[in-house]
Design an enzyme around this catalytic site. Structure first.
Site, PDB file in Angstrom:
ATOM      1  N   THR A 481       0.805  -1.212   0.000  1.00 38.65           N
ATOM      2  CA  THR A 481       0.000   0.000   0.000  1.00 38.65           C
ATOM      3  C   THR A 481       0.835   1.257   0.000  1.00 38.65           C
ATOM      4  O   THR A 481       0.358   2.318  -0.391  1.00 38.65           O
ATOM      5  CB  THR A 481      -0.868  -0.030   1.250  1.00 38.65           C
ATOM      6  OG1 THR A 481      -0.070  -0.565   2.330  1.00 38.65           O
ATOM      7  CG2 THR A 481      -2.050  -0.954   1.068  1.00 38.65           C
ATOM      8  N   GLU A 703      -9.540   0.535  -1.446  1.00 37.74           N
ATOM      9  CA  GLU A 703     -10.727  -0.218  -1.831  1.00 37.74           C
ATOM     10  C   GLU A 703     -11.677   0.592  -2.710  1.00 37.74           C
ATOM     11  O   GLU A 703     -12.549   0.025  -3.368  1.00 37.74           O
ATOM     12  CB  GLU A 703     -11.458  -0.695  -0.573  1.00 37.74           C
ATOM     13  CG  GLU A 703     -10.592  -1.649   0.224  1.00 37.74           C
ATOM     14  CD  GLU A 703     -11.176  -1.997   1.568  1.00 37.74           C
ATOM     15  OE1 GLU A 703     -11.213  -3.178   1.910  1.00 37.74           O
ATOM     16  OE2 GLU A 703     -11.593  -1.090   2.301  1.00 37.74           O
TER      17      GLU A 703
END
Lengths: 742, 163
Positions: A481, A703
Site C-alpha cells: 500500500t 478499496e
C-alpha cells in the site's frame, strides 16, 4: 525527553500541520522508500527469515468435505527418509481462519471436517521435499458424512444472520412493494457474482520459533499483527504477551491475511512439539482451499422512479453464503445505504449455510460485489427511463445520509462524474449496440464508486535522535500500500526532515500496537498516530528553543524561530526526543457520514465473432481526502480498478455442488487479470480535505478503486452489444448468443 | 554438487526431487527468487538460465550443475540498481514487491528475445518487431501481479528499452 499525545476524533480538526509544513514532501509522488529492497530481492517476506535448525512443515488437507477423522496414521510415513514426525491436535488446530480485527481465537477443532481441504495435520521433515512427499502419502481415515454443498438447491433455506456492526442484516423503510407498483419506470432484476479468491502473490506462510521461556515469535504474512497476535495467543492458550508477530514485508493480502490462517497455529504447535523452529508455507492450492474467499452473491435489485428519474423505490436484497456458526456475512448493501436516497427502501442480507470454506473480507467487502449489482441496475434504470446514466445519478444525489440525515463529511461524487465525463469523452458514447470498429463492437460504461471510511485505534512511536534522524516505529504493516513511504513523508513534513533522514520500522508487535492494513483505514489511522507523535516532538523542540510551537519552522533538519536557526538534532539533546501518538475513533464518525467517492469510466471492445471482451481504456476520478503520495495512491487505484476487471470478466471460483471442492484451485484456472488484460489506466484525484476523518484529513483509497469498477465494464459491454449479462463474470459464452448475426 | 549462480560457485547437496527454486531459496539462501505457486503459473520464480528466462519451480536443480544461473541478486543490488530495477522504482512498477524480482528477471530475458528478433502473438510484422506497449504486455503476461502494477511495469520496461 519524551511525551505522549492521544486524540479521540470527537471533534473536527479544522487545521492540519501538514498544510503548513515547510519541508514540502507531503502529497508528492516520491518513490517508495522500500523500493530498492523490493526490486533487488532483498526485502524479507515471511518464509525468508533465516532461522537456524528449522524443520519443514507441509500441511495436510482433508480429502473429504464433511465428516469426522477416524485416524491420522503417522506411522504410515514416519519411516520415510528425512521425516521427523506428523503433528496434529484435533482440539487446537484452527479449523477456519479468523476474521480481521477479532481478538478471539479462530474456530478451532479439526476432528470434525467441515469443508474440503480443512487442514488436519502437518508433516515435519528435514527437507521440504521429504515433508511434501510424506504429506502426500500420509494415511488419514475419515468417516464421511452428508453435507450442504449446492447453493442454488439450498438458497430457499437462507436465514437472517446475526447483527453485525457493519450493516444491519435487514433494513426497510416505507413500502417498497407499492412504490414499485406505482413507479413511472422500474426494473426488477437479479445479479449473481461468484466466489472469489484474493490470490495474493505470496502464499500464507509462518515460521514459528519458541524460546526457553515459552514465548513464541511467529514470522508471518499478516495484515494486522496486533490483533493477529492476540488471536494466535488465544488459539494456543498462552498469554498475549508471549506472542510476537514479525511481518516487515507482506506479499499482498487483499483481506486474505487479515486474521490468522491455519498454517500459523499448525506451525506453532509443531514447533512446540518438536522443540525446534518450524516453517510452514501453504501450497497455492491450500491458499484456495483453506484460507478465505469472498462469498458468492445473488442480488435482487428493485429500482423504481418517477417520470423525472427520481428514485421512489430502492431495493437490494442479497443472498450470500458462509459456514454454519460463522458470524461474517458479505455486506453487499453497505454502499447502497448511502449511495442514493429513496423514500421506500429495502436492503436485506440473508445467508445460506454451506459446507464450503470460510467466507470473509476481500478487498472492499460489501461494495466490491454490491456495486456490481447496484451500479448496473442504475444503468438499467437510466436506459429504461431514457436518461443519461450520469444525469440519473445527479437527479438522485442525496443531500445527507439517507439513513441518519447526518451530513456527509465530504462528497464529491457528482464532480467526479462530471470531470470524468469530460476527460473520457462521454459525449461520444453512442446508443447500445451501434458503435463498431471492424469486428469489434465498442461501448462505454460509467459507474459511481463509494466506499465507507473507517478510523481504527492506532499508535506509533517517533524518536528524534541527536543526529537529527527520525525513527518511526509501529506495528502497522505495508502490504504494498505504501505505508513505509507515507509514514516517512508525514514524519518528514512535520519534523522538517528530508525523507532520507526518516526511517520507518513496521510489522512487529514489539512496536506500539496499530490498526494494521485492512478496510482502507491504514493510512488514515497509522498516519494520524505518527502525526500526533510528531506534534508532541514539535512542542518539545519549541520548548527547547523557548518559543511557541506555532512560531517554529522546521526544514531540512533545522529549527527556525525568533531569528535563530538551530539544528533539530541539537535541540533533541543527547537522549533525543521520544514521542508516542495514539489516534482513536470518536463521535465524528457518528455525527458525519464519512466515505470516499469516485467515478469509473470504461471503454470495451466486444469481438462480434467470438464474444471476447477487451478493456480498451479505463479512467477513475476519485475524491478521498488528502492524497499523501500521488504515486502510491495512483498505484492503489489502478490495482483496485484491475480487481474490477477481474470481477467483471475473468474471476470465478467454482465450487463442485457435490462436495464443495474448488474446481479451479490454482492460478492457471482461477483467472486473475494478466498484463495483456489491462490497458493503460488513467487516475485523477480531486483536491479534498476531510477535517472530520482524522488530523491528516486523508481517507481510504485502496478499496475505492475496486468499488464500482467492474460495473463500469459490464455497463460498457451492454453499451457495446445491447446484451445485458447479469451473471458475473461476463465471459464470452454468456454474450455470444445475443450478438448480431455475422 | 556445485551451482554457478550470479558468477559464484555454490556447493549444495540437494534432494534429487528439489526444484531449482527451492535450492536457491532453501539451500543457497538466495531468497530474492519468489515462490508464488510452485506450478509454473505465476512467474514469481522467473530467473535466467544460460541467458533465457525460465520458471525455476518447474525444473529440477540436479539438471543445472553446469549451467550459468542468474537471479535477481545478480542483476543488481539495493545500492547498485540495474537500469530496469531503477525504472521499476521510478515508475512504481510494483506494490507488495513479491512478484517484482520475477518481473525484472523476465523483463531482462524478454528484452534479449526482442533483440534477437523473436516475434510474439501480437507482432504485426513477424520479421521486424517493434517493442510497443501491447508487445510488452503480451510478452510479460507470464508474470502475474495481483497488486496490478501492470501499466507501471510497461512504462518502466518501455523507458529502459527505449534508452
Amino acid at each position: 525527553m519524551s511525551g505522549t499525545n492521544a486524540l479521540t476524533m470527537d471533534k473536527p480538526t479544522p487545521t492540519s500541520l501538514l498544510d503548513t509544513g515547510a519541508q514540502g514532501i507531503i502529497g508528492k509522488g516520491l518513490d517508495r522508500v522500500d523500493g530498492p529492497l523490493k526490486v533487488s530481492g532483498s526485502a524479507t517476506y515471511a518464509a525468508e527469515h533465516a532461522i537456524d535448525n528449522v524443520a519443514y512443515g507441509v500441511l495436510v488437507g482433508s480429502k473429504v468435505a464433511r465428516g469426522k477423522i477416524v485416524s491420522v496414521d503417522a506411522d504410515s510415513v514416519r519411516g520415510l527418509p528425512g521425516v521427523i514426525d506428523v503433528v496434529t491436535d484435533f482440539e487446537t488446530f484452527a479449523r477456519n481462519p479468523q476474521q480481521g480485527g477479532e481478538t478471539t481465537a479462530p474456530t478451532q477443532g479439526v476432528k470434525d471436517v467441515q469443508y474440503f481441504g480443512e487442514i488436519v495435520a502437518i508433516v515435519l521433515a528435514e527437507s521440504f521435499e521429504a515433508a511434501r512427499d510424506a504429506a502426500q502419502q500420509l494415511t488419514v481415515a475419515y468417516e464421511e458424512a452428508e453435507g450442504r454443498f449446492d447453493f442454488d438447491a439450498l438458497k430457499g433455506e437462507a436465514e437472517k444472520p446475526a447483527a453485525s456492526d457493519q450493516v444491519p442484516p435487514h433494513f426497510s423503510e416505507g413500502d417498497i412493494d407499492s412504490a414499485m407498483a406505482n413507479a413511472a419506470v422500474s426494473i426488477d432484476v437479479t445479479y449473481t457474482t461468484p466466489s472469489q479468491n484474493s490470490a495474493a502473490m505470496e502464499p500464507h506462510a509462518s515460521i514459528a520459533v519458541w524460546d526457553e521461556h515459552g514465548a513464541l515469535t511467529l514470522y508471518g504474512s499478516y495484515q494486522m499483527p496486533t490483533s493477529d497476535a492476540q488471536q494466535l495467543a488465544k488459539a494456543l492458550g498462552v498469554s498475549a504477551k508471549k506472542v510476537r508477530i514479525v511481518a516487515p514485508y507482506i506479499g499482498g493480502g487483499f483481506g486474505s491475511k487479515l486474521g490468522i490462517a491455519p498454517e500459523s497455529v499448525a506451525a506453532a504447535i509443531a514447533a512446540r512439539t518438536l522443540g525446534r523452529p518450524v516453517k510452514a508455507v501453504m501450497a497455492r492450492s491450500q491458499v484456495f482451499d483453506a484460507t478465505v474467499r469472498r462469498s458468492n452473491t445473488e442480488q435482487r435489485m428493485r429500482l423504481g422512479a418517477d417520470a423525472s428519474g427520481k428514485l421512489t423505490a430502492l431495493g437490494h436484497e442479497t443472498l450470500t453464503s458462509n459456514l454454519p456458526d460463522e458470524g461474517f456475512f458479505e455486506p453487499c448493501g453497505i454502499g447502497t445505504h448511502f449511495a442514493y436516497a429513496a423514500p421506500n427502501r429495502q436492503i436485506d442480507h440473508d445467508i445460506v449455510r454451506l459446507d464450503w470454506l470460510l467466507s470473509g473480507s476481500m478487498r472492499a467487502p460489501g461494495e466490491a460485489s454490491g456495486m456490481l449489482a447496484l451500479e448496473c441496475a442504475m444503468d438499467e434504470l437510466a436506459e429504461a427511463a431514457g436518461i443519461d446514466p450520469i444525469e440519473l445519478r445527479r437527479i438522485n444525489e442525496p443531500e445527507s445520509d439517507p439513513d441518519t440525515q447526518a451530513p456527509f463529511s465530504t462528497r464529491q461524487l457528482l464532480r467526479c462524474l462530471d470531470e470524468g465525463a469530460a476527460k473520457f469523452g462521454w459525449d461520444k458514447r453512442g446508443k447500445a449496440g451501434t458503435t463498431r470498429d471492424g469486428e469489434w463492437l465498442i461501448g462505454m460504461g460509467v459507474a459511481a464508486a463509494v466506499r465507507g471510511n473507517m478510523l481504527m485505534e492506532s499508535s506509533a512511536r517517533v524518536t528524534l535522535t541527536r543526529g537529527g534522524q527520525a525513527i518511526v516505529e509501529t506495528a502497522m504493516t505495508d502490504i504494498g500500500t505504501g505505508s513505509y513511504t507515507i509514514l516517512a513523508q508525514i514524519a518528514g513534513e512535520l519534523l522538517g526532515l528530508p525523507i532520507e533522514r526518516v526511517s520507518v520500522k513496521l510489522g512487529d508487535t514489539d512496536f506500539p500496537p496499530a490498526a494494521g492494513s485492512g478496510g482502507s483505514w491504514g493510512a488514515g489511522s497509522s498516519g494520524s498516530s505518527v502525526y500526533l507523535a510528531c506534534e508532541t516532538t514539535r512542542e518539545q523542540l519549541a520548548k527547547a528553543m523557548k518559543v511557541d510551537p506555532e512560531a517554529l519552522t522546521l526544514k531540512d533538519g533545522e529549527a527556525i524561530a525568533d531569528n535563530r536557526k538551530v539544528s533539530i538534532g541539537e535541540l533533541a539533546g543527547i537522549d533525543g526526543i521520544v514521542a508516542t501518538g495514539t489516534i482513536s475513533p470518536g463521535k465524528q464518525e457518528k455525527v458525519t457520514k464519512q466515505a470516499s467517492y469516485g467515478a469509473h469510466f470504461a471503454e470495451v471492445g466486444v469481438n462480434v465473432v467470438t464474444g471476447e471482451v477487451r478493456v480498451r481504456r479505463m479512467l477513475g476520478v476519485f475524491a478521498a481526502g488528502r492524497i499523501l503520495n500521488a504515486k502510491t495512491a495512483r498505484s492503489q487505484c489502478i490495482g483496485g480498478m484491475t480487481f474490477g476487471i477481474g470481477a467483471a470478466l475473468t474471476e470465478d471460483l467454482i465450487h463442485d455442488p457435490r462436495n464443495g471442492k474448488l474446481v479451479n484451485r490454482d492460478l492457471a484456472e482461477y483467472h486473475v487479470p494478466v498484463n495483456a488484460d489491462v490497458p493503460q489506466q488513467d487516475v485523477v484525484f480531486l483536491e479534498e480535505r476531510d477535517v472530520h476523518a482524522n488530523p491528516i484529513h486523508a481517507k481510504g483509497i485502496g478499496e475505492l478503486g475496486i468499488s464500482g469498477a467492474g460495473a463500469a465494464i459490464a455497463n460498457a459491454v451492454y453499451n457495446a452489444t445491447g446484451v445485458r449479462v447479469r451473471d458475473y463474470p461476463l465471459t464470452l459464452d454468456k454474450i455470444l448468443d445475443g450478438l448480431p448475426a455475422l | 554438487m556445485h551451482f554457478t549462480i550470479n558468477g559464484t560457485v555454490h556447493e549444495a547437496e540437494p534432494d534429487i526431487r528439489a526444484s531449482l527454486l527451492d535450492v536457491l531459496r532453501e539451500h543457497v539462501g538466495l531468497t530474492g527468487t519468489k515462490k508464488g505457486c510452485d506450478r509454473g503459473q505465476c512467474g514469481a520464480c522467473t530467473i535466467l538460465v544460460n541467458g533465457r528466462r525460465i520458471n525455476s519451480c518447474l525444473t529440477l536443480a540436479v539438471m543445472h550443475q553446469d549451467d550459468d544461473i542468474l537471479t535477481i541478486e545478480g542483476i543488481g543490488s539495493a545500492d547498485n540498481l540495474h537500469p530496469l530495477q531503477a525504472a521499476f522504482v521510478k515508475h512504481d512498477g510494483y506494490q507488495c514487491g513479491y512478484c517484482t524480482p520475477g518481473q525484472i528477471c523476465s523483463a531482462v530475458g524478454m528484452l534479449d528475445e526482442v533483440k534477437k528478433g523473436w516475434a510474439s502473438h501480437v507482432s504485426a510484422d513477424l520479421d521486424s518487431v517493434t517493442l510497443d506497449g501491447p508487445e510488452i504486455s503480451e510478452r510479460m503476461s507470464g508474470n502475474l501481479c495481483r497488486c496490478s502494477a501492470y501499466p507501471n511495469i510497461v512504462d518502466a520496461i518501455s523507458e529502459v528499452a527505449g534508452a
